[in-house]
Design an enzyme around this catalytic site. Structure first.
Site: not given
Length: 255
Positions: A19, A22, A156
């Site tokens: 990941g 960015s 999350y």
């Protein structure tokens, strides 16, 4: 934010950051390379990976892949093994999440978030383990949400609580190996991922102000500030740490 001058704290080390097209992952990749590491970065979108490679400039290889897919992880590690045969730093940073309050959570959102954040983190580490040796560092990206209640963010948050326990349990599993595993838990950080998520609600400005008002330091963090803590965990400076969690959150989860 000011950056620490380049050094050699990771000289000769090989790192994988998932990941890293960015945000925190990209900022960490830049910092790791500046400190002497060769870095592999992953992400799902080739265009963003190409842009990230251009920003980093040297000593970096981008590999497109989705960590929730086992075949993609196998491909990522086959590329690393062919070129370097080992890893010194494994930064399992990739993650995703959506805002959905209880009563509106969908099965698709649950599967996607747990698939990336829990399943993806698990198999990123498990499949990378054969490339690690004594002295290696595993870093898992957690979150202040794993320790606090957050409106419309329970799925999350639950994945990040799971990640926190991964580090505790894996520290025991890895006892005697010389491999350490720790969690890096940011607070609200000005990343494209967070800004896009808040923008989708139509209340980005208000939400960012709310984060700033809640944190004792009175602002959101910068990706480079999280990268500085990642560098500490990646380097030998953290050689006597395992199973731990470092918060870089402006005090948000500490009060």
């Amino acid at each position: 934010m000011s950056n620490t001058q380049n050094g050699n704290r990771l000289q000769g080390k090989v790192a994988l950051i998932t990941g890293a097209n960015s945000g925190i992952g990209l900022a960490s990749a830049k910092r790791f390379v500046a400190e002497g590491a060769y870095v592999y970065i992953t992400g799902r979108r080739q265009e963003q990976l190409d842009q990230a490679m251009a920003e980093i400039g040297e000593n970096v290889t981008a590999i497109r892949g989705d960590i929730s897919k086992i075949a993609d992880l196998d491909h990522i590690y086959s590329v690393i093994k062919a070129k370097h045969e080992h890893l010194d730093i494994l930064f399992a940073n990739a993650g995703s999440g959506n805002l959905e309050p209880l009563g509106k959570i969908t099965e698709a959102d649950f599967d996607q978030t747990f698939g990336v954040n829990v399943k993806g983190t698990l198999f990123t580490v498990q499949k990378g383990l054969p490339l690690l040796k004594s002295g290696s560092s595993i870093i898992l990206t957690g979150s202040t949400t794993g320790s606090k209640g957050t409106a419309a963010f329970s799925v999350y948050s639950a994945t990040k609580a799971a990640v926190r326990n991964f580090a505790r349990s894996w520290a025991v599993d890895l006892k005697g190996s010389g491999i350490r595993v720790n969690v890096l838990s940011p607070g609200a950080t000005s990343t494209p991922g967070l800004l896009d998520l808040l923008d989708s609600t139509g209340f980005q400005t208000q939400a960012l102000q709310g984060f700033s008002d809640t944190a004792p330091l009175g602002r959101v963090g910068a990706p480079e500030e999280i990268a500085s803590a990642a560098l500490f965990l990646a380097s030998d400076d953290s050689s006597y740490m395992t199973g731990s969690e470092i918060f870089v959150d402006g005090g948000l989860a500490q009060i």
